[in-house]
Design a protein around this motif. Sequence first.
Motif, PDB file in Angstrom:
ATOM      1  N   LEU A 135       0.841  -1.186   0.000  1.00  0.00           N
ATOM      2  CA  LEU A 135       0.000   0.000   0.000  1.00  0.00           C
ATOM      3  C   LEU A 135       0.883   1.245   0.000  1.00  0.00           C
ATOM      4  O   LEU A 135       1.854   1.317   0.748  1.00  0.00           O
ATOM      5  CB  LEU A 135      -0.870  -0.027   1.279  1.00  0.00           C
ATOM      6  CG  LEU A 135      -1.941   1.014   1.468  1.00  0.00           C
ATOM      7  CD1 LEU A 135      -3.057   0.832   0.445  1.00  0.00           C
ATOM      8  CD2 LEU A 135      -2.521   0.909   2.869  1.00  0.00           C
ATOM      9  N   THR A 136       0.547   2.202  -0.832  1.00  0.00           N
ATOM     10  CA  THR A 136       1.283   3.466  -0.834  1.00  0.00           C
ATOM     11  C   THR A 136       0.546   4.468   0.043  1.00  0.00           C
ATOM     12  O   THR A 136      -0.626   4.299   0.379  1.00  0.00           O
ATOM     13  CB  THR A 136       1.393   4.044  -2.261  1.00  0.00           C
ATOM     14  OG1 THR A 136       0.084   4.404  -2.714  1.00  0.00           O
ATOM     15  CG2 THR A 136       2.034   3.060  -3.219  1.00  0.00           C
ATOM     16  N   ARG A 138      -0.425   7.392  -0.791  1.00  0.00           N
ATOM     17  CA  ARG A 138      -1.513   7.977  -1.596  1.00  0.00           C
ATOM     18  C   ARG A 138      -2.747   7.073  -1.597  1.00  0.00           C
ATOM     19  O   ARG A 138      -3.868   7.540  -1.469  1.00  0.00           O
ATOM     20  CB  ARG A 138      -1.005   8.210  -3.013  1.00  0.00           C
ATOM     21  CG  ARG A 138      -1.971   8.903  -3.900  1.00  0.00           C
ATOM     22  CD  ARG A 138      -1.369   9.143  -5.258  1.00  0.00           C
ATOM     23  NE  ARG A 138      -2.239  10.023  -6.005  1.00  0.00           N
ATOM     24  CZ  ARG A 138      -1.861  10.755  -6.993  1.00  0.00           C
ATOM     25  NH1 ARG A 138      -0.610  10.741  -7.385  1.00  0.00           N
ATOM     26  NH2 ARG A 138      -2.718  11.513  -7.629  1.00  0.00           N
ATOM     27  N   GLU A 139      -2.539   5.766  -1.767  1.00  0.00           N
ATOM     28  CA  GLU A 139      -3.659   4.822  -1.715  1.00  0.00           C
ATOM     29  C   GLU A 139      -4.310   4.820  -0.338  1.00  0.00           C
ATOM     30  O   GLU A 139      -5.539   4.770  -0.221  1.00  0.00           O
ATOM     31  CB  GLU A 139      -3.179   3.406  -2.063  1.00  0.00           C
ATOM     32  CG  GLU A 139      -2.768   3.224  -3.504  1.00  0.00           C
ATOM     33  CD  GLU A 139      -2.037   1.914  -3.756  1.00  0.00           C
ATOM     34  OE1 GLU A 139      -2.139   1.412  -4.891  1.00  0.00           O
ATOM     35  OE2 GLU A 139      -1.357   1.405  -2.840  1.00  0.00           O
ATOM     36  N   LEU A 140      -3.479   4.871   0.706  1.00  0.00           N
ATOM     37  CA  LEU A 140      -4.005   4.884   2.074  1.00  0.00           C
ATOM     38  C   LEU A 140      -4.882   6.105   2.314  1.00  0.00           C
ATOM     39  O   LEU A 140      -6.010   5.979   2.805  1.00  0.00           O
ATOM     40  CB  LEU A 140      -2.866   4.847   3.096  1.00  0.00           C
ATOM     41  CG  LEU A 140      -3.278   5.044   4.559  1.00  0.00           C
ATOM     42  CD1 LEU A 140      -4.205   3.923   5.008  1.00  0.00           C
ATOM     43  CD2 LEU A 140      -2.051   5.129   5.446  1.00  0.00           C
ATOM     44  N   SER A 142      -6.414   7.905   0.155  1.00  0.00           N
ATOM     45  CA  SER A 142      -7.612   7.767  -0.674  1.00  0.00           C
ATOM     46  C   SER A 142      -8.625   6.849   0.000  1.00  0.00           C
ATOM     47  O   SER A 142      -9.824   7.155   0.058  1.00  0.00           O
ATOM     48  CB  SER A 142      -7.227   7.220  -2.049  1.00  0.00           C
ATOM     49  OG  SER A 142      -8.371   6.915  -2.795  1.00  0.00           O
ATOM     50  N   MET A 143      -8.162   5.726   0.520  1.00  0.00           N
ATOM     51  CA  MET A 143      -9.060   4.777   1.196  1.00  0.00           C
ATOM     52  C   MET A 143      -9.640   5.401   2.472  1.00  0.00           C
ATOM     53  O   MET A 143     -10.809   5.170   2.800  1.00  0.00           O
ATOM     54  CB  MET A 143      -8.310   3.483   1.507  1.00  0.00           C
ATOM     55  CG  MET A 143      -7.918   2.707   0.268  1.00  0.00           C
ATOM     56  SD  MET A 143      -6.843   1.310   0.625  1.00  0.00           S
ATOM     57  CE  MET A 143      -8.080   0.042   0.814  1.00  0.00           C
TER      58      MET A 143
END
Length: 189
Positions: A135-136, A138-140, A142-143
């Motif tokens: 997980l990056t 940015r993804e974190l 976003s989630m």
Amino acid sequence: MSEPFTPLDFFRMFLGEGDLGSALFLIEIILRTMVMYAYTIVLTRLVGQGSVGQIGPFEFVLVIAVGSAAGDPMFYPNVPLLHGLLVISVVIVLHRATQWILARHACAEAYLEGTPLLVVSGGRVVEEALGSGSLTRRELTSMLRTKGVRNIGAVECAYFEPSGKLSVFLYSEGAGYEGEYIVPIPKQA
């Protein structure tokens, strides 16, 4: 060695060559597809209801294997239907056996399916967890936003689940923790 063919021959591209383009073979393709489709539907009912809404690594492999096994006998005249039916049956049995093992052995489940990864603790991102490649940042963020989180400081803890989803536990209302604001600021025109 294959026989030479004429490029951009639309008849060959759409209907095939020789007997493969005949109306009877087209009817055979329809029948083969109906058999493989019906058999696949019946056997996938054995997989269980839970797998439809959540796709993990085992379900992903199942989809790929069944799709490949069902597809070839549908239109390759040299692949008998029985071979495709057998492959699908074995894949489903292996899937059910794997699920049985995972349900009875916690260590096998943890090893094969993974364990939740703590990615936010005490209102702060656990940077070491992000370094695992799952997980990056940015993804974190976003989630977290999809869960209604505006500020990471409001998150007591968050776990990145083996299913790819994020479980978020917020501090109780009014806890007053400061943290990183993660809502993007709109650009001015």
